[in-house]
Every structure is written in structure tokens, then in C-alpha cells.
Design a protein around this motif. Structure first.
Motif, mmCIF file in Angstrom:
data_model
loop_
_atom_site.group_PDB
_atom_site.id
_atom_site.type_symbol
_atom_site.label_atom_id
_atom_site.label_comp_id
_atom_site.label_asym_id
_atom_site.label_seq_id
_atom_site.Cartn_x
_atom_site.Cartn_y
_atom_site.Cartn_z
ATOM 1 N N UNK A 79 -15.400 -33.245 7.844
ATOM 2 C CA UNK A 79 -15.675 -33.779 6.504
ATOM 3 C C UNK A 79 -17.175 -33.927 6.274
ATOM 4 N N UNK A 80 -17.945 -33.301 7.142
ATOM 5 C CA UNK A 80 -19.390 -33.351 7.003
ATOM 6 C C UNK A 80 -19.961 -31.951 7.251
ATOM 7 N N UNK A 81 -21.248 -31.794 6.890
ATOM 8 C CA UNK A 81 -21.968 -30.563 7.246
ATOM 9 C C UNK A 81 -21.630 -29.379 6.370
ATOM 10 N N UNK A 82 -21.062 -29.612 5.154
ATOM 11 C CA UNK A 82 -20.700 -28.475 4.311
ATOM 12 C C UNK A 82 -21.808 -28.185 3.298
ATOM 13 N N UNK A 83 -22.351 -26.959 3.256
ATOM 14 C CA UNK A 83 -23.329 -26.659 2.217
ATOM 15 C C UNK A 83 -22.639 -26.690 0.838
ATOM 16 N N UNK A 84 -23.404 -26.943 -0.186
ATOM 17 C CA UNK A 84 -22.828 -27.134 -1.522
ATOM 18 C C UNK A 84 -22.520 -25.813 -2.243
#
Ligand code: NAD
Length: 453
Positions: free
Chosen positions: A430-435
């Protein structure tokens, strides 16, 4: 209880999730194995009654097969049923991907009569391994073995888990109206089509293990002695009533006479007489008459004797057969071995290629180039170079047909997969995702997405 009611019980039992527990499956295997060992006499008696098959052959070609299958799954079940990690592509970072093997659910296994225990129980064992419930419908043609299987299973397993259903065509027609999660059918191509049509009504997946005419080619570069010995064993095992038995021989003209002499020599050496305990009888009069009608007396090279009252047909070699002869128009499924001579190896391959794809094909040669051409030219379910039949005894090879000889396969891990759904699961952090994937798509995002895709 009707079969529809038993199926409802099995559906409910499957929903309890018990069958998914690996320990539960292992317990069932231990029990199955004990039953097969303890009740061997019941099983031997039935094959003797149905087609005079010896204890030794019933053990080597049936019981030992099922025991080996069970041992394979006891050894490999925990690794087979674990989710398998696979690579995750860039677009799905940061994440991980796995294939989960889940049981399909409620299985129907329909067996054939020629290896009654193996053909009904081997798929059942694979269905158990994958965590399913199963209704088994053996062939009514081998009536005593069908009853023996019903006794073994129905008296020892709860019917909501495993159940042997005794019945013929009309009962099978009725079961096929029910909705299963998979139908595993072994039998003729003709009935395979009926099963496939019935399954389509519910979009039920099928595995069809069918038959056909399996050729053996013997070239001038073969070891003739070895070829003759292995062909005779594979052809006359179970009196030719074997789905993967060599149906006919294509022999190079240059070695044909030498091969014929050796074939005759091994028939005599193996002592396939009426009273011989290792030579099986024909299953019934109907099949006896069908097989006898395929013999052209003018073309008998060796054999040809028969006794209807004992359902005995002597191993018979037919020489100088051509493609138009009656015997070449249907699967023989009996102890007749036609030999077709050829002048040109490519022509022999071509004749096989233009016909229905066989369940098995065999080549005897020590020439690597001939071997390559055989493997690259013709399509067949499975086969051997310099042997016959034995490929199906290797659990590391998938066993199944292609085209009119069947679809799907089993044995070993392939059996486990046949009765499993491969559920694809991607798990994301649920973290580290580029937009990047979310709008609005600015010019700079578009540039990056194009570059990444
Ligand atoms: P079959 O097709 O007559 O019967 C197979 C099963 O189907 C039996 O259980 C039978 O009760 C059922 N059945 C028969 N007619 C039916 C109908 N109209 N509707 C619904 N069900 C029906 O085959 P068989 O005579 O038992 O076996 C011989 C054939 O099976 C040969 O062609 C042989 O090559 C093939 N076979 C294939 C394999 C394999 O593994 N590929 C193994 C053994 C036999």
C-alpha cells in the motif's frame, strides 16, 4: 438415494472446506492404500471373472499403478499444493504474484473397462490430491470389477466425499445432466463426443482420454530382434485390449520378412495359448465377433485360431495389409496385428499424418535423422522411440491424447493440475506507488507511460 442427491451431499461437503486441508487428503490416501492392499483378493477375483486376467497382470498393470500414484502424491502433495511465486512485471510494483492451486470441486470420473481399476481410480487419486470430491462411474461392461470398486469405496468412504455409481448407458446419460465442476472421461471417441456435448450444457470442463489407431514404424535401421520382442509384448498384453497398444505396424520392405519371422518367434516364445494364465480373454461376445470380423483369412501370416465359448482369439499377424482393408478402418482393440509394408519412410510418415491424430505412436530405429523426422512430422498424444506403451508408466510425463484421441492429460503433477484451478493472485503493497497511472494525464506522465509500456 439418487445420484442427484449424492451429488448435492458432495457439494455441501466440498463447501465445508475439509477436502482442502492437505492433512485430510493425506489421511484419505493412507486409507485408500490400505484398502487396495487389504482387498487385493476381491479385486483379483473380479478381473479373473470379467476377462480371465491373471493376478500378476492385474497387479502390474493396475493395482501397482494406483499404489504408485498414491505414493507420488503422498511424497509431493505439500509442494504441489503450495502457491507458486512467479515474477511480477514493472507495472505492478511494488507487489508480488502467485498461482494458488484450488480444487475445482465436484468431479465425475467415467471409466472404461479394459484396465478397470486403473482407469477409474488413477484419475480419482489425482482428484483427491487436488482436494476434490468425486463420483466414479466405472464401465458396466466389466461388471464384476465395477461391483468390486463399489464395494471397496462405498463401504469405506463417506458418500459425501467419494462414491462409486454403478450403471450403464441410461444411468450415465442421467448423471451427465447434472452440473459437475469437471468431467474426466476415458473411453471411445464416439462416446467422448456425447460426454463433451453434455458437459457444454453447463460449461463444465472436460478431460477426454480417448482411443484411435496407434502406429508402430519399424525402419531398416531398427534393431529387429528388440523391436519384435517389445512390440509383441505391448500388443498382446491384455489380449490387445489396451488403448496405447500398437494397432498396426508399418514395416520397411527391406526388413519386413525378417521382422515377421521374429514377431512369430516371440508370440510362440511368450506362449499365448488359450489356457495360458498370462493371456487375457476378450471381454465379451460382442467384441469377440467384432474382432473376428476384421480378419481377412487370405492375409493371415500367423495365428487366426479362436474359440468363441472361451472368448479366446489367438495372437494373429496379418501380412501385406493395405490402407483400404477393413482392419484399417477402425481401432482394433484386440489381438490382431496388421503389417503394412512401405518403400519410402517419408511416405509412411505422410500416411500417418493425413489420418486422425493417434493416442500413441512408436518408432523403432537407431537412426537419429529418422527419429527427428518422426517427432517433427506427426502429431500424437505420446509415444516411444524403440519401445511401446512404457511412456505411460513414467509419472513425470503427461498422459493424454490430441485431436480425436483426446484432450487434456494426467499422471503425476499433470493429474494434480488437471483437477485444480490455477487462481492468479497479485498482492500489492500500500506504499511506494508512483502516481503515473492515475489521471489527469499530464504531458510528462504520458511521456513516462509511453516509455514504460
Ligand atoms: P466406451 O466409450 O464404450 O465406454 C466408456 C464409458 O462410457 C463407460 O463407462 C460406459 O458406461 C460409458 N458410456 C458408453 N456409452 C455411453 C453413452 N451413450 N452415453 C453415456 N455414457 C456412455 O469405451 P470402452 O469400450 O469402455 O473402452 C474402449 C475405448 O476406450 C477404446 O477406444 C480405447 O482406446 C479407449 N480407451 C482410452 C484410454 C485412454 O487412456 N486414452 C484408456 C482405455 C480405453
Amino acid at each position: 438415494m439418487t445420484i442427484a442427491e449424492i451429488l448435492q451431499l458432495q457439494k455441501k461437503f466440498f463447501q465445508t472446506q475439509h477436502t482442502k486441508d492437505v492433512d485430510f487428503r493425506i489421511e484419505q490416501f493412507e486409507k485408500f492404500k490400505d484398502l487396495l492392499v487389504q482387498h487385493q483378493d476381491l479385486l483379483y477375483e473380479a478381473t479373473a471373472l470379467d476377462f480371465g486376467k491373471s493376478q500378476f497382470e492385474t497387479f502390474t498393470t493396475e493395482i501397482s499403478f494406483i499404489l504408485n500414484d498414491i505414493d507420488y502424491y503422498l511424497k509431493n502433495l505439500s509442494s504441489l499444493s503450495k502457491p507458486k511465486k512467479v515474477k511480477t512485471n514493472l507495472a505492478n510494483q511494488i507487489g508480488s504474484s502467485k498461482i494458488h492451486y484450488e480444487p475445482l470441486g465436484n468431479i465425475l470420473v467415467i471409466g472404461a473397462w479394459n484396465y478397470p481399476y486403473q482407469l477409474s481410480f488413477s484419475p480419482t487419486v489425482a482428484a483427491i490430491a487436488a482436494g476434490n470430491c468425486c463420483i466414479i462411474k466405472p464401465s458396466e461392461i466389466a461388471e464384476n470389477t465395477m461391483k468390486a470398486m463399489a464395494k471397496l469405496i462405498n463401504e469405506n468412504f463417506p458418500k459425501e466425499y467419494l462414491y462409486v455409481f454403478e450403471g450403464g448407458i441410461s444411468e450415465t446419460t442421467e448423471i451427465l445432466k447434472e452440473r459437475f465442476d469437471k468431467i474426466f472421461f476415458t473411453g471411445s471417441t464416439k462416446v467422448g463426443k456425447i460426454v463433451y456435448q453434455a458437459a457444454a450444457e453447463h460449461l463444465t470442463p472436460v478431460t477426454l482420454e480417448l482411443g484411435g489407431k496407434s502406429p508402430v514404424i519399424v525402419t531398416e535401421n531398427a534393431d529387429i530382434e528388440v523391436a519384435a520382442k517389445r512390440i509383441i509384448w505391448g500388443k498382446f498384453l491384455n489380449a490387445g485390449q489396451t488403448c496405447v497398444a500398437p494397432d498396426y505396424i508399418l514395416a520397411d520392405e527391406k526388413i519386413k520378412n525378417r521382422l515377421l519371422e521374429k514377431l512369430k518367434f516371440y508370440i510362440q516364445k511368450f506362449n499365448y495359448q488359450n489356457e495360458s494364465e498370462h493371456y487375457t480373454k476378450i471381454i465379451n461376445e460382442k467384441n469377440f465377433d467384432r474382432i473376428i470380423n476384421l480378419i481377412d483369412p487370405k492375409k493371415i501370416y500367423f495365428g487366426g485360431n479362436s474359440e468363441r465359448e472361451n472368448r479366446f482369439i489367438e495372437p494373429t499377424i496379418l501380412n501385406d495389409i493395405n490402407w483400404n482393408d477393413n482392419i484399417m478402418q477402425e481401432e482394433i482393440f484386440g489381438p490382431l496385428l496388421p503389417v503394412i509394408p512401405f518403400k519410402d519412410y517419408n511416405e509412411a510418415l505422410h500416411e500417418i499424418m493425413i489420418r486422425e491424430k493417434p493416442l500413441s505412436a512408436y518408432l523403432f530405429t537407431n537412426n537419429p535423422e529418422e527419429k527427428d523426422r518422426f517427432l517433427n512430422t506427426i502429431s500424437f498424444g505420446g509415444g516411444c522411440i524403440n519401445d511401446v506403451i512404457m511412456h505411460l508408466s513414467n509419472e513425470n510425463l503427461p498422459f493424454g491424447g490430441v485431436g480425436s484421441s483426446g484432450m487434456g492429460n494426467y499422471h503425476g503433477k499433470f493429474g494434480f493440475e488437471t483437477f485444480s484451478h490455477q487462481k492468479a493472485v497479485l498482492e500489492k503493497k500500500t506504499w511506494g506507488e508512483p502516481d503515473l497511472k492515475y489521471p489527469p494525464y499530464t504531458d510528462s506522465k504520458k511521456k513516462w507511460i509511453k516509455r514504460l509500456l
